[in-house]
Design a protein around this motif. Structure first.
Motif, mmCIF file in Angstrom:
data_model
loop_
_atom_site.group_PDB
_atom_site.id
_atom_site.type_symbol
_atom_site.label_atom_id
_atom_site.label_comp_id
_atom_site.label_asym_id
_atom_site.label_seq_id
_atom_site.Cartn_x
_atom_site.Cartn_y
_atom_site.Cartn_z
ATOM 1 N N VAL A 74 -17.934 11.019 49.419
ATOM 2 C CA VAL A 74 -17.160 10.383 48.441
ATOM 3 C C VAL A 74 -17.190 11.139 47.281
ATOM 4 O O VAL A 74 -18.331 11.616 46.826
ATOM 5 N N GLU A 75 -15.985 11.359 46.876
ATOM 6 C CA GLU A 75 -15.766 12.189 45.538
ATOM 7 C C GLU A 75 -15.911 11.353 44.152
ATOM 8 O O GLU A 75 -15.606 10.210 44.337
ATOM 9 N N PHE A 76 -16.286 11.948 43.184
ATOM 10 C CA PHE A 76 -16.444 11.036 42.106
ATOM 11 C C PHE A 76 -15.127 11.020 41.246
ATOM 12 O O PHE A 76 -14.346 12.011 41.214
ATOM 13 N N LYS A 77 -14.617 9.820 40.865
ATOM 14 C CA LYS A 77 -13.230 9.679 40.408
ATOM 15 C C LYS A 77 -13.664 9.249 38.723
ATOM 16 O O LYS A 77 -14.022 7.886 38.868
ATOM 17 N N PRO A 78 -13.313 9.583 37.836
ATOM 18 C CA PRO A 78 -13.559 8.936 36.568
ATOM 19 C C PRO A 78 -12.527 7.708 36.326
ATOM 20 O O PRO A 78 -11.150 7.746 36.971
ATOM 21 N N LEU A 79 -13.073 6.900 35.782
ATOM 22 C CA LEU A 79 -12.116 5.672 35.487
ATOM 23 C C LEU A 79 -11.085 6.090 34.417
ATOM 24 O O LEU A 79 -11.275 6.648 33.514
ATOM 25 N N GLN A 80 -10.079 5.634 34.625
ATOM 26 C CA GLN A 80 -8.627 5.904 33.920
ATOM 27 C C GLN A 80 -7.848 4.434 33.732
ATOM 28 O O GLN A 80 -6.977 4.348 34.332
ATOM 29 N N PRO A 81 -8.346 3.880 32.451
ATOM 30 C CA PRO A 81 -7.968 2.479 32.293
ATOM 31 C C PRO A 81 -6.455 2.690 31.789
ATOM 32 O O PRO A 81 -6.013 3.493 31.070
ATOM 33 N N GLU A 82 -5.583 1.651 31.862
ATOM 34 C CA GLU A 82 -4.407 1.692 31.161
ATOM 35 C C GLU A 82 -4.683 1.435 29.802
ATOM 36 O O GLU A 82 -5.378 0.889 29.503
ATOM 37 N N GLN A 83 -3.646 2.175 28.986
ATOM 38 C CA GLN A 83 -3.764 1.889 27.632
ATOM 39 C C GLN A 83 -3.109 0.292 27.190
ATOM 40 O O GLN A 83 -2.043 0.113 27.858
ATOM 41 N N LEU A 84 -3.728 -0.195 26.326
ATOM 42 C CA LEU A 84 -3.291 -1.444 26.037
ATOM 43 C C LEU A 84 -1.893 -1.225 25.403
ATOM 44 O O LEU A 84 -0.891 -2.147 25.503
ATOM 45 N N PHE A 85 -1.711 -0.083 24.329
ATOM 46 C CA PHE A 85 -0.391 -0.097 24.064
ATOM 47 C C PHE A 85 -0.411 1.202 23.595
ATOM 48 O O PHE A 85 -1.293 1.866 23.232
ATOM 49 N N SER A 86 0.568 1.840 23.237
ATOM 50 C CA SER A 86 1.105 2.976 22.871
ATOM 51 C C SER A 86 2.085 3.163 21.762
ATOM 52 O O SER A 86 3.215 2.297 22.036
ATOM 53 N N LYS A 87 2.172 4.028 20.923
ATOM 54 C CA LYS A 87 2.864 3.861 19.846
ATOM 55 C C LYS A 87 4.104 5.130 20.270
ATOM 56 O O LYS A 87 3.578 6.277 20.895
ATOM 57 N N ALA A 88 5.088 5.157 19.937
ATOM 58 C CA ALA A 88 6.094 6.254 20.209
ATOM 59 C C ALA A 88 5.846 7.068 19.152
ATOM 60 O O ALA A 88 5.338 7.218 18.026
ATOM 61 N N LYS A 89 6.113 8.564 19.745
ATOM 62 C CA LYS A 89 5.742 9.637 18.999
ATOM 63 C C LYS A 89 6.550 9.609 17.640
ATOM 64 O O LYS A 89 7.929 9.599 17.561
ATOM 65 N N ARG A 90 5.756 9.918 16.492
ATOM 66 C CA ARG A 90 6.290 9.843 15.050
ATOM 67 C C ARG A 90 6.373 11.341 14.629
ATOM 68 O O ARG A 90 5.850 11.824 14.999
ATOM 69 N N GLU A 91 7.327 11.207 13.753
ATOM 70 C CA GLU A 91 7.290 12.610 13.057
ATOM 71 C C GLU A 91 6.046 12.981 12.182
ATOM 72 O O GLU A 91 5.492 11.859 11.537
ATOM 73 N N PRO A 92 5.763 13.948 11.827
ATOM 74 C CA PRO A 92 4.297 14.330 11.055
ATOM 75 C C PRO A 92 4.824 13.771 9.566
ATOM 76 O O PRO A 92 3.977 13.268 9.247
ATOM 77 N N GLU A 93 6.030 13.940 9.090
ATOM 78 C CA GLU A 93 6.238 13.573 7.773
ATOM 79 C C GLU A 93 6.043 11.912 7.565
ATOM 80 O O GLU A 93 5.662 11.720 6.489
ATOM 81 N N GLU A 94 6.695 11.336 8.656
ATOM 82 C CA GLU A 94 6.502 10.092 8.590
ATOM 83 C C GLU A 94 4.894 9.428 8.782
ATOM 84 O O GLU A 94 4.653 8.430 7.802
ATOM 85 N N MET A 95 4.206 10.183 9.334
ATOM 86 C CA MET A 95 2.796 9.834 9.645
ATOM 87 C C MET A 95 1.886 10.259 8.025
ATOM 88 O O MET A 95 1.203 9.481 7.698
ATOM 89 N N ALA A 96 2.432 11.338 7.645
ATOM 90 C CA ALA A 96 1.771 11.777 6.392
ATOM 91 C C ALA A 96 2.134 10.648 5.287
ATOM 92 O O ALA A 96 1.342 10.395 4.442
ATOM 93 N N LYS A 97 3.311 10.194 5.261
ATOM 94 C CA LYS A 97 3.857 9.285 4.169
ATOM 95 C C LYS A 97 3.149 7.780 4.384
ATOM 96 O O LYS A 97 2.488 7.263 3.382
#
Length: 144
Positions: free
Chosen positions: A113-136
């Motif tokens: 039996v091979e080891f498989k790391p747990l990969q839980p689903e993300q509860l929420f994700s944000k759309a990729k934002r622009e770096p300038e918007e994040m800096a702001k």
């Protein structure tokens, strides 16, 4: 114990009166009364300790019997004895886990039996934002 609390009061009052008399000449009225109150408390406690020691010296067997009676519960009272043992459940737990382990091993015959790391689903994700918007947003949060 020998005596009663009245003995403690009397001993405390004697100490307070003596302290007030001796403190009257070198101190003011308020300070002499304050010191006599402290003396009353101290002499009261000393009398209590003295009574305990004297009772242990005069009647050591009686003091020991009183302590023993307090430690031993009465047999006639309900709820004085509690059974804190639980039944053994290791066999039941082993019986529950054994079929599950056999199912997992039977799914992959001959392979380890091979080891498989747990990969839980993300509860929420944000759309990729622009770096300038994040800096702001960071500037706005830090007040800069």
């Amino acid at each position: 114990m020998i005596g009663s609390w009245r003995l403690n009061i009397a001993f405390g009052l004697c100490g307070a009166i003596l302290t007030a008399i001796f403190a009257w000449n070198s101190n003011g009225f308020a300070l002499a009364m304050l010191r006599s109150v402290y003396a009353f408390i101290a002499f009261f406690a000393i009398a209590y300790i003295f009574r305990i020691i004297l009772a242990a010296i005069v009647n050591p067997q009686q003091a020991f019997e009183e302590e023993r009676q307090e430690d031993e519960p009465e047999l006639g009272t309900k709820g004085s004895v509690v059974d804190l043992t639980t039944p053994e459940e290791e066999e039941d737990l082993g019986a529950l886990l054994k079929p599950r382990m056999e199912e997992e091993l039977s799914q992959v015959p001959g392979k380890a039996v091979e080891f498989k790391p747990l990969q839980p689903e993300q509860l929420f994700s944000k759309a990729k934002r622009e770096p300038e918007e994040m800096a702001k947003a960071v500037r706005h949060l830090t007040g800069g």
